[in-house]
Enzyme design. Structure first.
Site, mmCIF file in Angstrom:
data_model
loop_
_atom_site.group_PDB
_atom_site.id
_atom_site.type_symbol
_atom_site.label_atom_id
_atom_site.label_comp_id
_atom_site.label_asym_id
_atom_site.label_seq_id
_atom_site.Cartn_x
_atom_site.Cartn_y
_atom_site.Cartn_z
ATOM 1 N N ASN A 136 47.657 85.623 -39.254
ATOM 2 C CA ASN A 136 47.382 85.883 -38.184
ATOM 3 C C ASN A 136 46.023 85.700 -37.208
ATOM 4 O OD1 ASN A 136 44.916 86.078 -40.067
ATOM 5 N ND2 ASN A 136 44.450 88.657 -39.386
ATOM 6 N N HIS A 138 44.045 83.327 -39.072
ATOM 7 C CA HIS A 138 42.291 83.468 -40.328
ATOM 8 C C HIS A 138 41.810 82.759 -40.906
ATOM 9 C CE1 HIS A 138 43.517 86.695 -44.089
ATOM 10 N NE2 HIS A 138 43.391 85.300 -44.026
ATOM 11 N N GLU A 143 38.372 87.169 -38.775
ATOM 12 C CA GLU A 143 40.170 88.133 -37.986
ATOM 13 C C GLU A 143 39.935 87.382 -35.982
ATOM 14 O OE1 GLU A 143 41.980 88.579 -40.155
ATOM 15 O OE2 GLU A 143 41.722 90.587 -40.934
HETATM 16 P P1 PGA Z 1 46.843 83.843 -49.403
HETATM 17 O O1 PGA Z 1 45.670 84.044 -48.274
HETATM 18 O O2 PGA Z 1 46.374 82.020 -49.709
HETATM 19 O O3 PGA Z 1 47.215 84.706 -50.477
HETATM 20 O O4 PGA Z 1 48.253 83.151 -48.333
HETATM 21 C C1 PGA Z 1 45.547 82.978 -47.607
HETATM 22 C C2 PGA Z 1 44.664 83.971 -46.573
HETATM 23 O O5 PGA Z 1 45.204 85.129 -45.940
HETATM 24 O O6 PGA Z 1 43.255 82.977 -46.292
#
Ligand code: PGA
Length: 263
Positions: A136, A138, A143
């Site tokens: 998304n 973030h 967020e």
């Molecule tokens: P991930 O998470 O490395 O598990 O894809 C990245 C994030 O949500 O910042």
């Protein structure tokens, strides 16, 4: 933003780990901002390997992690503290007191969040901030709609983040819905930012972050405001970028200038 298009996550990981190790060679008391999640695990493995080979010394390094779930005990296997010890700190010679996490338990959280930002500044600021990006958009747990100048604080997690991370929790286990995260302003204070993103699930977030407008709806787009943010992408994560050819040429030109010793 500098976009580095790599052929595989391993290639990206190798480049990022080498950059960190080179900086560590030049500055033994490096201040690192660290991320959790599946993306940085390969970098941590390489740092551990370099330490075991005697090529890296972490004794003077100081670290500040990006985020932690609110009220999840440190010993919980899904806490970001246990993640960091498991993947990195337990395997290198960093003193325990050099390791920092945002406050996520107990009272006076707002004041202690301010103290966290002050501690980062007191350490001389973050030299290298390692980042991932959520599907998304973030960064940390900032967020969508997070203030682009936010400091370390508590955030409510979106449904998207909760569902992306639900795979780590057993059925019936309570998944935290809040977290404490460095703010976008805190992240942008780092002297250098290295972001890695792999897989097609990240493609839309990358398109918005790199080629969309700077907007709080995609917190990753705030990196456009940073003078030294480099994004290391595998082909799937980069698949929706329109200017891929330009990024490739930019990188080739920079490498040529570096080979000529002109940078
Ligand atoms: P991930 O998470 O490395 O598990 O894809 C990245 C994030 O949500 O910042």
């Amino acid at each position: 933003m500098e976009i580095v298009l790599t052929n595989t996550p391993e290639e990206a990981t190798e480049l990022v780990a080498s950059l960190i190790l080179d900086c560590l060679g030049e500055k033994p008391d490096l201040v690192l901002g660290l991320a959790t999640g599946s993306t940085p695990i390969g970098v941590y493995r390489r740092l551990v390997e370099a330490y075991r080979r005697g090529e890296a010394d972490f004794f003077q390094v100081r670290t500040f992690n990006l985020d932690e779930y609110l009220d999840l005990p440190a010993e919980h296997p899904q806490s970001y503290r246990s993640f960091m010890w498991r993947h990195l700190f337990d395997h290198i010679n960093i003193p325990r007191e050099n390791v920092h996490f945002p406050p996520s338990e107990g009272a006076n959280l707002l004041r202690r969040c301010e103290d966290y930002d002050k501690a980062i500044a007191g350490a001389g600021g973050i030299d290298i901030q390692l980042l991932g990006i959520g599907s998304n958009g973030h960064i940390g747990f900032n967020e969508p709609t997070s203030s682009l100048r936010s400091r370390t604080r508590i955030k409510t997690l979106t449904e998207k983040t909760l569902s992306d991370n639900s795979r780590f929790y057993k059925e019936g286990e309570i998944q935290p819905g809040l977290a404490v995260t460095m703010g976008i302003g805190t992240i942008l204070d780092a002297r250098q930012i290295l972001l890695q993103a792999f897989g097609s699930k990240k493609a839309e977030a990358l398109r918005a972050a790199v080629e969309g407008p700077v907007s709080s709806i995609c917190p990753g787009s705030a990196l456009q405001l940073h003078p030294r943010a480099t994004l290391f992408l595998d082909p799937e994560a980069a698949s929706l970028l329109r200017l891929r050819e330009y990024y490739r040429r930019t990188r080739q030109n920079e490498e040529a200038l570096r080979r000529q010793g002109r940078l």
